[in-house]
Design a protein around this motif. Structure first.
Motif, mmCIF file in Angstrom:
data_model
loop_
_atom_site.group_PDB
_atom_site.id
_atom_site.type_symbol
_atom_site.label_atom_id
_atom_site.label_comp_id
_atom_site.label_asym_id
_atom_site.label_seq_id
_atom_site.Cartn_x
_atom_site.Cartn_y
_atom_site.Cartn_z
ATOM 1 N N ILE A 53 21.205 0.411 -47.786
ATOM 2 C CA ILE A 53 22.520 0.683 -48.380
ATOM 3 C C ILE A 53 23.635 0.262 -47.425
ATOM 4 O O ILE A 53 24.638 -0.346 -47.837
ATOM 5 C CB ILE A 53 22.637 2.181 -48.746
ATOM 6 C CG1 ILE A 53 21.720 2.494 -49.930
ATOM 7 C CG2 ILE A 53 24.076 2.548 -49.069
ATOM 8 C CD1 ILE A 53 21.617 3.968 -50.242
ATOM 9 N N TRP A 57 26.414 -2.548 -47.944
ATOM 10 C CA TRP A 57 27.845 -2.267 -47.771
ATOM 11 C C TRP A 57 28.499 -3.366 -46.937
ATOM 12 O O TRP A 57 29.575 -3.866 -47.295
ATOM 13 C CB TRP A 57 28.008 -0.900 -47.102
ATOM 14 C CG TRP A 57 29.436 -0.480 -46.925
ATOM 15 C CD1 TRP A 57 30.210 0.203 -47.815
ATOM 16 C CD2 TRP A 57 30.264 -0.713 -45.774
ATOM 17 N NE1 TRP A 57 31.468 0.401 -47.300
ATOM 18 C CE2 TRP A 57 31.523 -0.142 -46.049
ATOM 19 C CE3 TRP A 57 30.055 -1.335 -44.551
ATOM 20 C CZ2 TRP A 57 32.570 -0.187 -45.134
ATOM 21 C CZ3 TRP A 57 31.100 -1.385 -43.639
ATOM 22 C CH2 TRP A 57 32.352 -0.811 -43.931
ATOM 23 N N THR A 285 28.934 0.502 -53.176
ATOM 24 C CA THR A 285 28.304 0.787 -51.881
ATOM 25 C C THR A 285 29.128 1.785 -51.062
ATOM 26 O O THR A 285 28.556 2.535 -50.266
ATOM 27 C CB THR A 285 28.097 -0.507 -51.074
ATOM 28 O OG1 THR A 285 29.340 -1.229 -50.986
ATOM 29 C CG2 THR A 285 27.056 -1.395 -51.726
#
Length: 351
Positions: A53, A57, A285
């Motif tokens: 994640i 991002w 994100t």
């Protein structure tokens, strides 16, 4: 003829019911989706998921910057208002799909006209900030754009004081000195300095800070608070409607020009769709990083993102940099870190 038995008669003829007539059958409640997911072990460990994640991002935040720069400066697509409108339409469509069908977060409705006009005001500020940011990329390198963007805490402190009369501690204000000093050093030594680009980039940074202060001021009551993903669902289409007359008046019939350009170069369609999709992934994100880590982690990642984006952009676009410019950028980032630490101490948040 066989006499029809009632439920009571049949129940009385069953010895199991007679012996347990006073007992209540305990039927377990149907588990929620979240509990069902938790009961099945995930194939991906939480550490790997969090790392993925965070990587997503960084990819989306830096990717949208680089794509905007490429489109507006190198590819020749000089329509920052229309490009921003595409971003907003993309965010509206993807948000609707993510909330209504994927149920990423619970759907929240607007409950009053007053709440609607507050969201409309935030949408107008968002338009100003994003359009200015995209416009600045036509004239400034990404590295310098990010250096200016790192001064957001400075403008946040100013707007918080002017609008809400909120005073910070002396330590917080002192930490803002290197934030401003660094950008002054970077500006004086920037080889590709452009005054108009610099001014609109400052406007974008100020608009971003103003939105955060106004959002905290307007959506304060529990009945009006919206999840960030629901807020994006409502703000994005409003922002697109605000931008439509501006793009028609300033940039002309961009849609017709884009369609005509795509007939000779289909790559523009891929670029615009990819750019608009990544623009939504930035918001998604942001939410996922906060959900799986914390708001503080997102803040730390944001401090590092400016430096990473600057380095990547220099490697890709080969824009010239100076030692003094890099020192100024480093001083600004250091000031932002000091500011964040000072804010935590002033609020009594443990490290």
């Amino acid at each position: 003829m066989v006499e029809a038995q009632s439920w009571t008669t049949r129940r009385g003829s069953n010895p199991r019911f007679e012996s347990n007539s006073d007992q209540v059958l305990d039927i377990p409640a149907t588990p929620t989706a979240e509990i069902r997911h938790q009961s099945h072990p995930s194939l991906i460990s939480p550490t790997v998921l969090t790392a993925a994640i965070i990587a997503s991002w960084y990819f989306s935040n830096i990717g949208v910057l680089l794509l905007n720069k490429y489109l507006l400066s190198f590819y020749g697509y000089r329509y920052p208002i229309f490009l921003t409108m595409l971003h907003m339409l993309s965010c509206a469509a993807y948000s609707l799909f993510a909330i209504k069908w994927l149920e990423v977060v619970p759907y929240q409705q607007i409950h009053s006209r007053r709440q609607f006009f507050k969201i409309l005001a935030l949408s107008a500020i968002l338009c100003f900030s994003v359009v200015c940011g995209n416009t600045s990329l036509r004239y400034l390198p990404v590295s310098f754009n990010q250096a200016i963007g790192a001064t957001t805490p400075f403008f946040t402190a100013i707007f918080a004081f002017v609008i809400t009369c909120k005073k910070e501690s002396a330590e917080v204000y002192l930490a803002l000195v290197p934030v401003v000093l660094g950008i002054v050093l970077a500006s004086n030594s920037e080889p590709l300095f452009h005054l108009f680009g610099f001014l609109v980039c400052v406007g974008s940074t100020a608009g971003r800070a103003l939105k955060s202060v106004v959002q905290g001021l307007l959506l304060t009551s529990e009945s009006e608070k919206l999840h960030s993903m629901n807020l994006l669902l409502y703000m994005a289409p409003l922002a697109a409607m605000i931008l439509l007359p501006f793009t028609l008046y300033i940039e002309g019939n961009v849609l017709a020009l884009t369609v005509e350009k795509s007939r000779g170069d289909g790559f523009i369609v891929f670029l615009l769709i990819g750019n608009a999709t990544i623009a939504y992934l930035v918001n998604l994100t942001n939410f996922l990083v906060t959900k799986h880590t914390s708001a503080l982690t997102l803040q730390v990642l944001g401090n590092a993102k400016a430096a990473v984006a600057a380095v990547v952009s220099v490697l890709i676009f080969r824009n010239p940099v100076t030692v003094m410019g890099m020192m100024g950028f480093a001083v600004t980032v250091m000031g932002v870190v000091l500011y964040s630490e000072a804010k935590k101490r002033s609020k009594g948040i443990p490290h």
